[in-house]
Design a protein around this motif. Structure first.
Motif, PDB file in Angstrom:
ATOM      1  N   VAL A  60      13.983   7.888   4.053  1.00  0.00           N
ATOM      2  CA  VAL A  60      13.742   8.177   2.639  1.00  0.00           C
ATOM      3  C   VAL A  60      12.880   9.426   2.568  1.00  0.00           C
ATOM      4  O   VAL A  60      11.884   9.517   3.294  1.00  0.00           O
ATOM      5  CB  VAL A  60      13.027   6.999   1.944  1.00  0.00           C
ATOM      6  N   PRO A  61      13.210  10.402   1.734  1.00  0.00           N
ATOM      7  CA  PRO A  61      12.369  11.601   1.623  1.00  0.00           C
ATOM      8  C   PRO A  61      10.927  11.214   1.296  1.00  0.00           C
ATOM      9  O   PRO A  61      10.681  10.513   0.304  1.00  0.00           O
ATOM     10  CB  PRO A  61      13.015  12.375   0.473  1.00  0.00           C
ATOM     11  N   PRO A  62       9.941  11.619   2.111  1.00  0.00           N
ATOM     12  CA  PRO A  62       8.558  11.226   1.872  1.00  0.00           C
ATOM     13  C   PRO A  62       8.048  11.592   0.479  1.00  0.00           C
ATOM     14  O   PRO A  62       7.299  10.826  -0.133  1.00  0.00           O
ATOM     15  CB  PRO A  62       7.788  11.980   2.961  1.00  0.00           C
ATOM     16  N   SER A  63       8.438  12.760  -0.034  1.00  0.00           N
ATOM     17  CA  SER A  63       7.972  13.158  -1.366  1.00  0.00           C
ATOM     18  C   SER A  63       8.501  12.206  -2.433  1.00  0.00           C
ATOM     19  O   SER A  63       7.793  11.864  -3.390  1.00  0.00           O
ATOM     20  CB  SER A  63       8.409  14.592  -1.671  1.00  0.00           C
ATOM     21  N   TRP A  64       9.747  11.750  -2.270  1.00  0.00           N
ATOM     22  CA  TRP A  64      10.328  10.804  -3.229  1.00  0.00           C
ATOM     23  C   TRP A  64       9.622   9.450  -3.129  1.00  0.00           C
ATOM     24  O   TRP A  64       9.336   8.805  -4.138  1.00  0.00           O
ATOM     25  CB  TRP A  64      11.817  10.638  -2.956  1.00  0.00           C
ATOM     26  N   ALA A  65       9.322   9.017  -1.893  1.00  0.00           N
ATOM     27  CA  ALA A  65       8.641   7.742  -1.691  1.00  0.00           C
ATOM     28  C   ALA A  65       7.235   7.771  -2.284  1.00  0.00           C
ATOM     29  O   ALA A  65       6.790   6.806  -2.910  1.00  0.00           O
ATOM     30  CB  ALA A  65       8.584   7.404  -0.203  1.00  0.00           C
ATOM     31  N   ARG A  66       6.525   8.885  -2.107  1.00  0.00           N
ATOM     32  CA  ARG A  66       5.178   8.984  -2.672  1.00  0.00           C
ATOM     33  C   ARG A  66       5.242   9.013  -4.194  1.00  0.00           C
ATOM     34  O   ARG A  66       4.395   8.413  -4.876  1.00  0.00           O
ATOM     35  CB  ARG A  66       4.479  10.228  -2.121  1.00  0.00           C
ATOM     36  N   ALA A  83       4.090   6.209  -9.152  1.00  0.00           N
ATOM     37  CA  ALA A  83       4.611   5.768 -10.450  1.00  0.00           C
ATOM     38  C   ALA A  83       4.462   4.264 -10.607  1.00  0.00           C
ATOM     39  O   ALA A  83       4.020   3.768 -11.655  1.00  0.00           O
ATOM     40  CB  ALA A  83       6.074   6.184 -10.597  1.00  0.00           C
ATOM     41  N   ASN A  84       4.813   3.518  -9.561  1.00  0.00           N
ATOM     42  CA  ASN A  84       4.666   2.069  -9.609  1.00  0.00           C
ATOM     43  C   ASN A  84       3.204   1.650  -9.622  1.00  0.00           C
ATOM     44  O   ASN A  84       2.830   0.688 -10.297  1.00  0.00           O
ATOM     45  CB  ASN A  84       5.383   1.417  -8.425  1.00  0.00           C
ATOM     46  N   GLY A  85       2.377   2.384  -8.884  1.00  0.00           N
ATOM     47  CA  GLY A  85       0.952   2.054  -8.858  1.00  0.00           C
ATOM     48  C   GLY A  85       0.277   2.288 -10.195  1.00  0.00           C
ATOM     49  O   GLY A  85      -0.543   1.485 -10.641  1.00  0.00           O
ATOM     50  N   ARG A  86       0.615   3.395 -10.844  1.00  0.00           N
ATOM     51  CA  ARG A  86       0.049   3.665 -12.159  1.00  0.00           C
ATOM     52  C   ARG A  86       0.511   2.628 -13.180  1.00  0.00           C
ATOM     53  O   ARG A  86      -0.267   2.176 -14.030  1.00  0.00           O
ATOM     54  CB  ARG A  86       0.428   5.073 -12.602  1.00  0.00           C
ATOM     55  N   SER A  87       1.787   2.240 -13.101  1.00  0.00           N
ATOM     56  CA  SER A  87       2.289   1.189 -13.985  1.00  0.00           C
ATOM     57  C   SER A  87       1.573  -0.127 -13.708  1.00  0.00           C
ATOM     58  O   SER A  87       1.244  -0.882 -14.634  1.00  0.00           O
ATOM     59  CB  SER A  87       3.797   1.015 -13.795  1.00  0.00           C
ATOM     60  N   ASN A 101      -6.499   2.689  -5.649  1.00  0.00           N
ATOM     61  CA  ASN A 101      -6.472   1.816  -6.819  1.00  0.00           C
ATOM     62  C   ASN A 101      -5.045   1.441  -7.198  1.00  0.00           C
ATOM     63  O   ASN A 101      -4.783   0.321  -7.654  1.00  0.00           O
ATOM     64  CB  ASN A 101      -7.167   2.489  -8.000  1.00  0.00           C
ATOM     65  N   ALA A 102      -4.111   2.371  -7.022  1.00  0.00           N
ATOM     66  CA  ALA A 102      -2.710   2.084  -7.313  1.00  0.00           C
ATOM     67  C   ALA A 102      -2.186   0.982  -6.394  1.00  0.00           C
ATOM     68  O   ALA A 102      -1.507   0.050  -6.847  1.00  0.00           O
ATOM     69  CB  ALA A 102      -1.866   3.347  -7.161  1.00  0.00           C
ATOM     70  N   ARG A 103      -2.491   1.081  -5.117  1.00  0.00           N
ATOM     71  CA  ARG A 103      -2.033   0.064  -4.180  1.00  0.00           C
ATOM     72  C   ARG A 103      -2.689  -1.284  -4.455  1.00  0.00           C
ATOM     73  O   ARG A 103      -2.040  -2.340  -4.377  1.00  0.00           O
ATOM     74  CB  ARG A 103      -2.337   0.525  -2.750  1.00  0.00           C
TER      75      ARG A 103
END
Length: 205
Positions: free
Chosen positions: A65-71, A76-80, A177-179
């Motif tokens: 998976v492209p690392p930039s896409w994974a980050r 995005a999921n962490g902020r949500s 904090n996101a994690r």
């Protein structure tokens, strides 16, 4: 017929106690094989003491998976999840906002079904506006992934910092904090549907 079933069952039981042959690593499915992480990860924030001083990728998923896409997906999921955690805790401690008669429960899951459909329509439009502005900001060279270079996409209070050191520290804080929030909201949901499954979580939280 009964004898045949008994023999087959006995064979299955004895087979289950046999030691399975250890397959070499190269024969494992690609996503289960532990591979060397993508070198691009060394340029990312996330090499914390908790992960041994390197970006944590034990399965080598960055090679698939492209690392930039994974980050981008992680943040995005962490902020949500951070917003969801506040949304879960707030009504239980402070109650629902006054004036919203449609929602009569402080149970977050129950409130989903009570919310008026127009709220969800507005929410979807709101998310679309944010995503559009993120895309436009990226085209203009601004960042929204917590990078330490370039101007941030949205920072009205100026908390992201102006020096590389301050930005690096803030990026680390946001990622941690996101994690934590992703684990937190997952535990709230698990505790809601499986009471007692999360230690120290009050019943009905």
């Amino acid at each position: 017929m009964l004898k045949i079933l008994l023999i087959v069952s006995l064979f299955a039981i004895t087979s289950s106690f046999q030691t399975a042959p250890t397959a070499p690593l190269r024969s494992l499915p690609p996503l289960l094989a532990v591979e060397t992480p993508n070198p691009e990860l060394s340029t990312f924030t996330g090499a914390f003491i908790e992960t041994g001083g390197r970006v944590w990728d034990p399965w080598g998923l960055s090679n698939w998976v492209p690392p930039s896409w994974a980050r981008e997906a992680e943040l995005a999921n962490g902020r949500s999840a951070m917003l969801a955690t506040v949304g879960w805790v707030w009504p239980k401690w402070f109650g629902a906002f006054p004036g919203f008669d449609d929602v009569t429960t402080v149970d977050p899951v129950g409130a989903i079904g009570q919310a008026d459909p127009q709220w969800w329509a507005q929410f979807i439009v709101f998310c679309g506006v944010i995503e559009f502005n993120k895309y436009r900001a990226g085209q203009n060279g601004k960042n929204y992934l917590g990078e330490t270079t370039g101007e941030p996409f949205y920072d009205p209070a100026g908390i992201f910092g102006r020096t590389p050191e301050a930005r690096e520290k803030m990026a680390e804080r946001e990622l941690k904090n996101a994690r934590l929030a992703m684990l937190g909201i997952a535990s709230f949901v698990a505790g809601h549907f499986i009471p007692g499954s999360v230690p120290c979580l009050p019943p009905g939280f």
